[in-house]
Motif scaffolding. Sequence first.
Motif, short mmCIF file in Angstrom:
data_model
loop_
_atom_site.label_atom_id
_atom_site.label_comp_id
_atom_site.label_asym_id
_atom_site.label_seq_id
_atom_site.Cartn_x
_atom_site.Cartn_y
_atom_site.Cartn_z
N GLY A 26 0.81 -1.21 0.00
CA GLY A 26 0.00 0.00 0.00
C GLY A 26 0.85 1.26 0.00
O GLY A 26 0.56 2.22 -0.72
N MET A 27 1.90 1.26 0.80
CA MET A 27 2.80 2.41 0.83
C MET A 27 3.51 2.59 -0.51
O MET A 27 3.66 3.70 -1.00
CB MET A 27 3.78 2.28 1.99
CG MET A 27 3.09 2.42 3.34
SD MET A 27 4.17 2.14 4.75
CE MET A 27 5.17 3.61 4.67
N GLN A 28 3.94 1.49 -1.11
CA GLN A 28 4.59 1.54 -2.42
C GLN A 28 3.65 2.14 -3.46
O GLN A 28 4.09 2.87 -4.34
CB GLN A 28 4.99 0.12 -2.82
CG GLN A 28 5.62 -0.01 -4.18
CD GLN A 28 5.87 -1.47 -4.55
OE1 GLN A 28 5.98 -2.34 -3.70
NE2 GLN A 28 5.94 -1.72 -5.84
N LEU A 29 2.36 1.87 -3.31
CA LEU A 29 1.35 2.39 -4.24
C LEU A 29 0.92 3.82 -3.91
O LEU A 29 0.09 4.40 -4.61
CB LEU A 29 0.13 1.48 -4.24
CG LEU A 29 0.36 0.07 -4.76
CD1 LEU A 29 -0.83 -0.82 -4.43
CD2 LEU A 29 0.64 0.09 -6.26
N GLY A 30 1.44 4.38 -2.82
CA GLY A 30 1.10 5.74 -2.43
C GLY A 30 -0.27 5.85 -1.77
O GLY A 30 -0.85 6.94 -1.76
#
Length: 142
Positions: free
Chosen positions: A119-123
Motif C-alpha cells: 500500500g505504501m509503495q502504491l502511495g
Amino acid sequence: MFSGSEIPRDVIQAYLETHYHVHGSAPTTLKVGEANPVLAALHQTASVACSSFITAWNPVSEQQELARDLERQQALAQTLQQRGLSFIDGIGQHPANGWLGEDSFLVLGLALNDAKALGMQLGQNAIVWSGAEALPRLSLLR
C-alpha cells in the motif's frame, strides 16, 4: 482511534463508511468492523489466514485521470501475479459521497506487514486487512 495520522479525519471517516465489494464466484461486500462469513469461507477455500483489499487508484486520495488509474491497477495485477498471489477483482465504493468507485483487489494470503508495504509503495493512505476472524480492519499508512 486513529490519532497521529496525517490523513484528514473526514477522509478516514469515508474509508470507514466505504463498501468494499468483492466480485468473483463468491461475491460479498466487506465493511470495516463487520465480520464477514463469505470472506471466512474464501479464506478457508484458499487455505489462507488473511487477506487484504487494496487498490492502486488515486494515491493519497487525490483523484487522478482514469487512464492513469487503470494503468496503475494493471501494474498492480502484474505485481501480484509475479509474487504468485491469488486475488479477486473488486471495487471500493462509498455508498453516498459521489466519489467514483475504485477498482481494487482482494489479495488472499497477504500478511499485514506485506499489505502495508505494498500500500505504501502504491502511495495509498490506507488498506483494509482481515485476519483469520474475517473481520475487515482499516489500516492507515500515513
